[in-house]
Design a protein around this motif. Structure first.
Motif, mmCIF file in Angstrom:
data_model
loop_
_atom_site.group_PDB
_atom_site.id
_atom_site.type_symbol
_atom_site.label_atom_id
_atom_site.label_comp_id
_atom_site.label_asym_id
_atom_site.label_seq_id
_atom_site.Cartn_x
_atom_site.Cartn_y
_atom_site.Cartn_z
ATOM 1 N N ILE A 1 0.830 -1.227 0.000
ATOM 2 C CA ILE A 1 0.000 0.000 0.000
ATOM 3 C C ILE A 1 0.858 1.269 0.000
ATOM 4 O O ILE A 1 0.403 2.329 -0.401
ATOM 5 C CB ILE A 1 -1.020 0.026 1.171
ATOM 6 C CG1 ILE A 1 -0.315 -0.022 2.513
ATOM 7 C CG2 ILE A 1 -2.049 -1.075 1.037
ATOM 8 C CD1 ILE A 1 -1.264 0.213 3.684
ATOM 9 N N GLN A 2 2.106 1.111 0.423
ATOM 10 C CA GLN A 2 3.003 2.281 0.402
ATOM 11 C C GLN A 2 3.415 2.685 -1.024
ATOM 12 O O GLN A 2 4.038 3.718 -1.211
ATOM 13 C CB GLN A 2 4.255 2.013 1.238
ATOM 14 C CG GLN A 2 4.024 2.272 2.722
ATOM 15 C CD GLN A 2 5.221 1.907 3.569
ATOM 16 O OE1 GLN A 2 5.961 0.966 3.266
ATOM 17 N NE2 GLN A 2 5.416 2.641 4.648
ATOM 18 N N GLN A 3 3.043 1.843 -1.977
ATOM 19 C CA GLN A 3 3.350 2.202 -3.376
ATOM 20 C C GLN A 3 2.396 3.262 -3.924
ATOM 21 O O GLN A 3 2.460 3.607 -5.098
ATOM 22 C CB GLN A 3 3.256 0.948 -4.254
ATOM 23 C CG GLN A 3 4.342 -0.062 -4.003
ATOM 24 C CD GLN A 3 4.170 -1.250 -4.916
ATOM 25 O OE1 GLN A 3 4.225 -1.120 -6.120
ATOM 26 N NE2 GLN A 3 3.929 -2.412 -4.332
ATOM 27 N N TRP A 4 1.513 3.706 -3.079
ATOM 28 C CA TRP A 4 0.551 4.761 -3.492
ATOM 29 C C TRP A 4 1.287 5.894 -4.207
ATOM 30 O O TRP A 4 2.308 6.377 -3.736
ATOM 31 C CB TRP A 4 -0.169 5.292 -2.253
ATOM 32 C CG TRP A 4 -1.046 6.473 -2.522
ATOM 33 C CD1 TRP A 4 -0.672 7.783 -2.505
ATOM 34 C CD2 TRP A 4 -2.419 6.458 -2.874
ATOM 35 N NE1 TRP A 4 -1.735 8.587 -2.815
ATOM 36 C CE2 TRP A 4 -2.827 7.807 -3.045
ATOM 37 C CE3 TRP A 4 -3.359 5.444 -3.062
ATOM 38 C CZ2 TRP A 4 -4.124 8.154 -3.391
ATOM 39 C CZ3 TRP A 4 -4.656 5.800 -3.402
ATOM 40 C CH2 TRP A 4 -5.019 7.136 -3.556
#
Lengths: 226, 193
Positions: A50-53
């Motif tokens: 999700i940190q690849q946002w």
């Protein structure tokens, strides 16, 4: 194979204020316990996922600029208002009002210019005399102009009248000629009709006489037979 | 000059009436707040509404900012409060709010319409964000808020606890539950794809 410590340990794993001793103990357990280690890997994978946002750009908006300006304009101190030239139209209006109320007159001539208040100054008397002279001169010029226009108009009227009359005479003569020609033509036609009528009447009379002669002859023939 | 000092200089200038300073301050944080709103609400129109409410709140309370905390913490506190208010308003407008099965009650619930993400996030180049939003969408609003503050805003559990007025242990439990749920959703997605 599950581990009873997994829930507690992994909750603490993400804690920032874990002591060094507790952190060592946690790391040791994770290296020994395959289940906790696998569980940690999976949640770390999700976290990284999700940190690849990717940051989305903000749609256009006015950033509260109008609100900020409106509210700060209302709170602007008087000194800034004075400096921003907003007073100028009001001042100009006031000055004009004063000029009208005090009947201010500014006279400019060869010796400079003078400003006077009210209507009874020497300059005003001179001005009135000049105005009276100017009015007289204008009236004289106007009378001459009127007389010239009247005479020109008269001659124009005479010319126009003459032209109209000539045209009327011409048209009357033409009308008489046309009438005469028409009557003449009618007269000739009537004569022709009368001649034809007489000839027809003579012919019919002649026919009547012939019929009477035949009747007489027939009566005479019948008498001879008896 | 550090970012914190720059923030303070901009705030001081904005308080004196400098529209330029205000705009610069807004430009610094608008993207963070907008993306924060986008991840919390799942759609751009709600994210825009939230962002505008946040900056209006910042504007109204700028004179109260004392510089004891970082401006970024302060603005995210306002953003959190506005998100709570927004969620409450939406709850009032919808007839049957959907509660989470894992967490009981709490300030947050799911935003209405978040199950149906806007088309712009379903198509084209937004594929990665769409997938992340779909995953976050599976969380309750409480969990979602904690994941947002912990993962994206890098707040500590204590800071989150203070912000949400709950204990740090509750925050830890909710965060771990959220990660587990995300893992399940991610595995489901992988199986389907």
């Amino acid at each position: 194979m599950s581990c009873p410590k997994t829930q507690y340990l992994l909750q603490e794993y993400f804690s920032e204020d874990l002591s060094a001793v507790a952190r060592d103990e946690l790391d040791r357990h994770l290296s020994d316990c395959a289940h906790c280690n696998a569980e940690l890997e999976s949640v770390l994978f999700v976290q990284r996922d999700i940190q690849q946002w990717q940051e989305q750009s903000v749609p256009h908006w006015d950033r509260g600029r109008e609100l900020f300006r409106r509210e700060h304009r209302a709170e602007r101190p008087l000194s800034q208002l004075w400096l921003s030239w907003q007073w100028f139209p009001t001042a100009a209006s006031l000055a004009m009002l004063c000029v009208l109320l005090f009947n201010v007159s500014v006279v400019s001539n060869e010796s400079g210019f003078s400003v006077s208040f009210g209507g009874s100054s020497g300059a005003n008397i001179d001005l009135r005399a000049q105005l009276a002279q100017f009015e007289q001169a204008q009236r004289g010029e106007m009378r001459q102009l009127v007389a010239r226009v009247e005479s020109r108009q008269d001659s124009n009227n005479v010319q126009l009248l003459q032209a109209v009359m000539e045209q009327a005479q011409q048209s009357t003569a033409d009308s008489f000629d046309q009438m005469y020609a028409y009557f003449e033509q009618q007269r000739l036609l009537d004569l022709q009709d009368m001649r034809a009528g007489y000839e027809q009447l003579v012919d019919s009379d002649y026919e009547t006489i012939r019929s009477l002669q035949q009747l007489v002859n027939y009566v005479g023939y019948q008498g001879d037979i008896r | 000059m550090s970012l914190v000092d720059e923030d303070e200089a901009l705030i001081a200038a904005a308080l004196k009436g400098s529209a330029y300073a205000w705009e610069k301050l807004v430009k610094r944080y608008e993207s963070k707040i907008y993306n924060h709103g986008l991840r919390l609400t799942g759609n751009s129109s709600d994210a825009m509404d939230l962002m505008q409410e946040v900056f209006l709140g910042v504007y109204r309370n700028l004179h109260r900012f004392r510089g004891d905390a970082k401006f970024s913490s302060w603005i995210f506190r306002i953003a959190h409060n506005k998100a709570v208010d927004m969620n409450r308003r939406k709850r009032l407008m919808t007839s049957s709010p959907k509660f989470s099965s894992e967490d009981e009650g709490g300030e947050f619930e799911k935003f209405p319409g978040q199950a149906n993400l806007e088309p712009e996030y379903r198509l084209g180049s937004q594929e990665l964000n769409t997938r992340i939003l779909a995953m976050l969408n599976a969380l309750s609003m409480d969990q979602r808020s904690i994941v947002e503050l912990k993962v994206f805003q890098s707040l500590t559990f204590d800071e989150i606890a203070e912000l949400q007025d709950i204990s740090a242990n509750t925050v830890k439990t909710r965060f771990y539950s959220a990660l587990k749920k995300l893992k399940v959703v991610s595995e489901k997605e992988n199986v389907l794809s």
